[in-house]
Design a protein around this motif. Structure first.
Motif, PDB file in Angstrom:
ATOM      1  N   LYS A 125       0.840  -1.197   0.000  1.00  8.95           N
ATOM      2  CA  LYS A 125       0.000   0.000   0.000  1.00  8.95           C
ATOM      3  C   LYS A 125       0.873   1.244   0.000  1.00  8.95           C
ATOM      4  CE  LYS A 125      -2.316  -0.451   3.706  1.00  8.95           C
ATOM      5  NZ  LYS A 125      -3.212  -0.369   4.859  1.00  8.95           N
ATOM      6  N   LEU A 126       0.536   2.188  -0.866  1.00  8.87           N
ATOM      7  CA  LEU A 126       1.224   3.467  -0.922  1.00  8.87           C
ATOM      8  C   LEU A 126       0.328   4.615  -0.468  1.00  8.87           C
ATOM      9  CD1 LEU A 126       2.970   3.191  -4.426  1.00  8.87           C
ATOM     10  CD2 LEU A 126       3.934   2.633  -2.180  1.00  8.87           C
ATOM     11  N   TYR A 127      -0.984   4.479  -0.694  1.00  8.58           N
ATOM     12  CA  TYR A 127      -1.898   5.598  -0.470  1.00  8.58           C
ATOM     13  C   TYR A 127      -3.299   5.056  -0.288  1.00  8.58           C
ATOM     14  CZ  TYR A 127      -4.387   9.984  -1.539  1.00  8.58           C
ATOM     15  OH  TYR A 127      -5.199  11.102  -1.489  1.00  8.58           O
ATOM     16  N   MET A 154     -10.306   4.390  -1.795  1.00  9.50           N
ATOM     17  CA  MET A 154      -9.416   4.105  -2.919  1.00  9.50           C
ATOM     18  C   MET A 154      -8.021   3.853  -2.363  1.00  9.50           C
ATOM     19  SD  MET A 154      -8.053   6.469  -6.067  1.00  9.50           S
ATOM     20  CE  MET A 154      -7.084   7.458  -4.954  1.00  9.50           C
ATOM     21  N   TYR A 155      -7.404   2.793  -2.852  1.00  8.12           N
ATOM     22  CA  TYR A 155      -6.032   2.464  -2.473  1.00  8.12           C
ATOM     23  C   TYR A 155      -5.170   2.476  -3.728  1.00  8.12           C
ATOM     24  CZ  TYR A 155      -8.232   0.569   1.737  1.00  8.12           C
ATOM     25  OH  TYR A 155      -8.964   0.414   2.886  1.00  8.12           O
ATOM     26  N   VAL A 156      -3.981   3.038  -3.613  1.00  6.89           N
ATOM     27  CA  VAL A 156      -2.963   2.924  -4.648  1.00  6.89           C
ATOM     28  C   VAL A 156      -1.923   1.984  -4.055  1.00  6.89           C
ATOM     29  CG1 VAL A 156      -1.241   4.100  -6.056  1.00  6.89           C
ATOM     30  CG2 VAL A 156      -3.395   5.269  -5.470  1.00  6.89           C
ATOM     31  N   VAL A 157      -1.678   0.871  -4.760  1.00 10.78           N
ATOM     32  CA  VAL A 157      -0.725  -0.127  -4.258  1.00 10.78           C
ATOM     33  C   VAL A 157       0.354  -0.357  -5.311  1.00 10.78           C
ATOM     34  CG1 VAL A 157      -2.449  -1.240  -2.783  1.00 10.78           C
ATOM     35  CG2 VAL A 157      -2.126  -2.091  -5.096  1.00 10.78           C
ATOM     36  N   GLU A 158       1.582  -0.417  -4.834  1.00 11.16           N
ATOM     37  CA  GLU A 158       2.691  -0.723  -5.731  1.00 11.16           C
ATOM     38  C   GLU A 158       2.701  -2.211  -6.022  1.00 11.16           C
ATOM     39  OE1 GLU A 158       7.570  -0.682  -6.064  1.00 11.16           O
ATOM     40  OE2 GLU A 158       6.623   0.180  -4.281  1.00 11.16           O
ATOM     41  N   ILE A 159       2.815  -2.565  -7.283  1.00 11.75           N
ATOM     42  CA  ILE A 159       2.971  -3.961  -7.664  1.00 11.75           C
ATOM     43  C   ILE A 159       4.452  -4.294  -7.512  1.00 11.75           C
ATOM     44  CG2 ILE A 159       2.733  -5.668  -9.506  1.00 11.75           C
ATOM     45  CD1 ILE A 159       0.498  -3.819 -10.667  1.00 11.75           C
TER      46      ILE A 159
END
Length: 165
Positions: A125-127, A154-159
């Motif tokens: 998770k980033l955001y 809303m989640y922004v996740v790094e792959i």
């Protein structure tokens, strides 16, 4: 599963997310929960390959995603449609739906994912940010998708890792 870079993926994201559906899976303590998702996206943000996922506050899996920094996104083929539907309608609060599903759960660096998947992403998770109707510039969105005002987070996740069969 074989590790590849996210840039090597050849699957159409519109098919993968909107038609094939996803399983969002996270761990809290010694428990694991998952849910079906058909909203989201993939792209580049902050110079990283990312996925955008959305979870309603009422979903039990949200507690798991919020409790840690890691989660997985698994993409299963159409032969698992009945199981994906089950994961989307039954809560892990009420039963051990992973055990009942017959799918094989594995871990990669402590992050649970489904070995049955065609594609699995291990993510950090980033955001995260709760959605708010005041930012919906098209009024029909709130009317159609949020009559109960249960706005997604809303989640922004790094792959961090992409794996394929």
């Amino acid at each position: 599963m074989k590790s590849i870079s996210p840039e090597e993926l050849t699957r159409n994201p519109f098919q993968m997310i909107g038609k094939d559906w996803l399983l969002l899976t996270a761990k809290k303590g010694d428990k694991v929960n998952t849910m079906t998702a058909s909203w989201g996206g993939v792209g580049i943000m902050w110079g990283k390959p990312v996925a955008f996922i959305f979870i309603r506050p009422t979903r039990y899996t949200k507690e798991f995603v919020d409790a840690g920094n890691k989660l997985s996104i698994s993409v299963l083929d159409d032969s698992h449609r009945k199981t994906l539907s089950y994961f989307g309608t039954v809560s892990g609060r009420n039963e051990d739906k992973i055990a009942k599903s017959g799918l094989k759960l594995e871990e990669n660096d402590g992050v649970p994912y489904f070995a049955d998947a065609d594609i699995a992403f291990i993510c950090e998770k980033l955001y995260s940010q709760p959605m708010d109707a005041k930012y919906m510039t098209a009024g029909w969105i709130d009317e159609k998708w949020y009559p109960s005002k249960d706005y997604h987070t809303m989640y922004v996740v790094e792959i961090e890792k992409a794996m394929i069969k």
